[in-house]
Motif scaffolding. Sequence first.
Motif, PDB file in Angstrom:
ATOM      1  N   VAL A 178       0.854  -1.189   0.000  1.00 28.70           N
ATOM      2  CA  VAL A 178       0.000   0.000   0.000  1.00 28.70           C
ATOM      3  C   VAL A 178       0.889   1.238   0.000  1.00 28.70           C
ATOM      4  N   ILE A 179       0.642   2.131  -0.961  1.00 32.54           N
ATOM      5  CA  ILE A 179       1.411   3.371  -1.089  1.00 32.54           C
ATOM      6  C   ILE A 179       0.455   4.547  -0.928  1.00 32.54           C
ATOM      7  N   ASP A 180       0.699   5.376   0.067  1.00 30.36           N
ATOM      8  CA  ASP A 180      -0.097   6.582   0.281  1.00 30.36           C
ATOM      9  C   ASP A 180       0.752   7.775  -0.130  1.00 30.36           C
ATOM     10  N   LYS A 181       0.409   8.361  -1.285  1.00 30.26           N
ATOM     11  CA  LYS A 181       1.226   9.441  -1.840  1.00 30.26           C
ATOM     12  C   LYS A 181       1.138  10.721  -1.011  1.00 30.26           C
ATOM     13  N   ILE A 182      -0.014  10.973  -0.415  1.00 28.62           N
ATOM     14  CA  ILE A 182      -0.172  12.199   0.369  1.00 28.62           C
ATOM     15  C   ILE A 182       0.591  12.115   1.681  1.00 28.62           C
ATOM     16  N   LYS A 183       0.473  10.992   2.367  1.00 23.84           N
ATOM     17  CA  LYS A 183       1.146  10.813   3.652  1.00 23.84           C
ATOM     18  C   LYS A 183       2.597  10.359   3.489  1.00 23.84           C
ATOM     19  N   HIS A 184       2.991  10.039   2.253  1.00 26.67           N
ATOM     20  CA  HIS A 184       4.338   9.517   1.993  1.00 26.67           C
ATOM     21  C   HIS A 184       4.604   8.295   2.883  1.00 26.67           C
ATOM     22  N   LYS A 185       3.627   7.394   2.876  1.00 25.41           N
ATOM     23  CA  LYS A 185       3.701   6.215   3.721  1.00 25.41           C
ATOM     24  C   LYS A 185       3.588   4.958   2.865  1.00 25.41           C
ATOM     25  N   VAL A 186       4.429   3.955   3.161  1.00 24.41           N
ATOM     26  CA  VAL A 186       4.411   2.681   2.443  1.00 24.41           C
ATOM     27  C   VAL A 186       4.319   1.553   3.457  1.00 24.41           C
ATOM     28  N   THR A 187       3.405   0.631   3.218  1.00 21.26           N
ATOM     29  CA  THR A 187       3.318  -0.566   4.059  1.00 21.26           C
ATOM     30  C   THR A 187       3.242  -1.788   3.160  1.00 21.26           C
ATOM     31  N   ARG A 188       3.716  -2.899   3.686  1.00 22.35           N
ATOM     32  CA  ARG A 188       3.529  -4.177   3.010  1.00 22.35           C
ATOM     33  C   ARG A 188       3.173  -5.223   4.052  1.00 22.35           C
ATOM     34  N   GLY A 189       2.057  -5.895   3.821  1.00 19.99           N
ATOM     35  CA  GLY A 189       1.578  -6.844   4.806  1.00 19.99           C
ATOM     36  C   GLY A 189       1.263  -6.182   6.135  1.00 19.99           C
ATOM     37  N   GLY A 190       0.910  -4.891   6.088  1.00 23.26           N
ATOM     38  CA  GLY A 190       0.575  -4.150   7.299  1.00 23.26           C
ATOM     39  C   GLY A 190       1.765  -3.583   8.040  1.00 23.26           C
ATOM     40  N   LYS A 191       2.977  -3.843   7.555  1.00 21.95           N
ATOM     41  CA  LYS A 191       4.183  -3.355   8.231  1.00 21.95           C
ATOM     42  C   LYS A 191       4.740  -2.132   7.501  1.00 21.95           C
ATOM     43  N   ASP A 192       5.110  -1.106   8.282  1.00 21.49           N
ATOM     44  CA  ASP A 192       5.672   0.114   7.690  1.00 21.49           C
ATOM     45  C   ASP A 192       7.023  -0.165   7.048  1.00 21.49           C
ATOM     46  N   ILE A 193       7.255   0.479   5.899  1.00 19.49           N
ATOM     47  CA  ILE A 193       8.542   0.392   5.200  1.00 19.49           C
ATOM     48  C   ILE A 193       9.095   1.805   5.067  1.00 19.49           C
ATOM     49  N   GLU A 194      10.265   2.031   5.595  1.00 16.83           N
ATOM     50  CA  GLU A 194      10.889   3.349   5.535  1.00 16.83           C
ATOM     51  C   GLU A 194      11.667   3.496   4.222  1.00 16.83           C
ATOM     52  N   LEU A 195      11.317   4.527   3.455  1.00 12.43           N
ATOM     53  CA  LEU A 195      11.998   4.798   2.186  1.00 12.43           C
ATOM     54  C   LEU A 195      12.555   6.212   2.182  1.00 12.43           C
ATOM     55  N   THR A 196      13.660   6.405   1.463  1.00 17.10           N
ATOM     56  CA  THR A 196      14.159   7.751   1.231  1.00 17.10           C
ATOM     57  C   THR A 196      13.223   8.450   0.246  1.00 17.10           C
ATOM     58  N   PRO A 197      13.252   9.783   0.154  1.00 19.35           N
ATOM     59  CA  PRO A 197      12.393  10.469  -0.816  1.00 19.35           C
ATOM     60  C   PRO A 197      12.585   9.960  -2.244  1.00 19.35           C
ATOM     61  N   LYS A 198      13.837   9.692  -2.638  1.00 18.03           N
ATOM     62  CA  LYS A 198      14.089   9.202  -3.992  1.00 18.03           C
ATOM     63  C   LYS A 198      13.516   7.805  -4.180  1.00 18.03           C
ATOM     64  N   GLU A 199      13.672   6.949  -3.177  1.00 19.75           N
ATOM     65  CA  GLU A 199      13.112   5.599  -3.247  1.00 19.75           C
ATOM     66  C   GLU A 199      11.592   5.633  -3.307  1.00 19.75           C
ATOM     67  N   PHE A 200      10.993   6.550  -2.555  1.00 17.99           N
ATOM     68  CA  PHE A 200       9.533   6.690  -2.565  1.00 17.99           C
ATOM     69  C   PHE A 200       9.048   7.106  -3.964  1.00 17.99           C
ATOM     70  N   ASN A 201       9.716   8.094  -4.555  1.00 23.14           N
ATOM     71  CA  ASN A 201       9.335   8.539  -5.904  1.00 23.14           C
ATOM     72  C   ASN A 201       9.514   7.418  -6.922  1.00 23.14           C
TER      73      ASN A 201
END
Length: 223
Positions: free
Chosen positions: A133-156
């Motif tokens: 799940v990718i939330d573009k507004i909150k800049h939040k990524v989860t997989r299987g319900g677990k948060d994944i920390e990404l750098t801004p470049k990785e998120f983009n």
Amino acid sequence: MKILIIEDDKSTASYLIKGFKENGINASAAYDGQSGLETACYEDFDCIILDIMLPLKDGISLLKEYRKTNASPVIMLTAKDSLQDKLVGLGSGADDYLVKPFAFSELLARVKAVMRRHNPALQSSVIKIADLVIDKIKHKVTRGGKDIELTPKEFNLLCLLADYKDQVLGRTFIAEQVWDMNFDSGTNVVDVALRRLRAKIDDAYPVKLISTVRGVGYVLRSN
């Protein structure tokens, strides 16, 4: 979506029309600059694919005239590949610039990219792919319900792959969208960034979402 292809090579135009129609996009063609300009100004198009070297009126002159009254996205598709040619094309009002020979999948991705930029309503703020799940507004990524920390470049980078899920994106296209038009695609920066992203998105999970297509690029698969 309705696309106009202004291309004097009829075999190339036919190939593009066929490719777009296979992807559910209505496409038509004009085979010289003068008729292309008249058609583009007379009808409403969501995007225009424009060659530079055209009979009767060249693509740059056509684009400058078109931009006086129209703002629809224009992608230049041409064999002219120097940096100066690209700067002239973009400076004359083109939204993107793709050099022949090209992969249709990349052109299709670029069309969708310029359409999103011109119509923010086409953009979804939350993307769900499998258990990712990718939330573009909150800049939040989860997989299987677990948060994944990404750098801004990785998120983009992840957002780009997700926007074009199941489509193989070339390294040059990725570089231009995530970095900038002056990015040197001869370096391995894209590959390094993808390796780091895959380590965070895929390594801890049995189902791998990001794949390498050897010699072509990368794809985020939905199944």
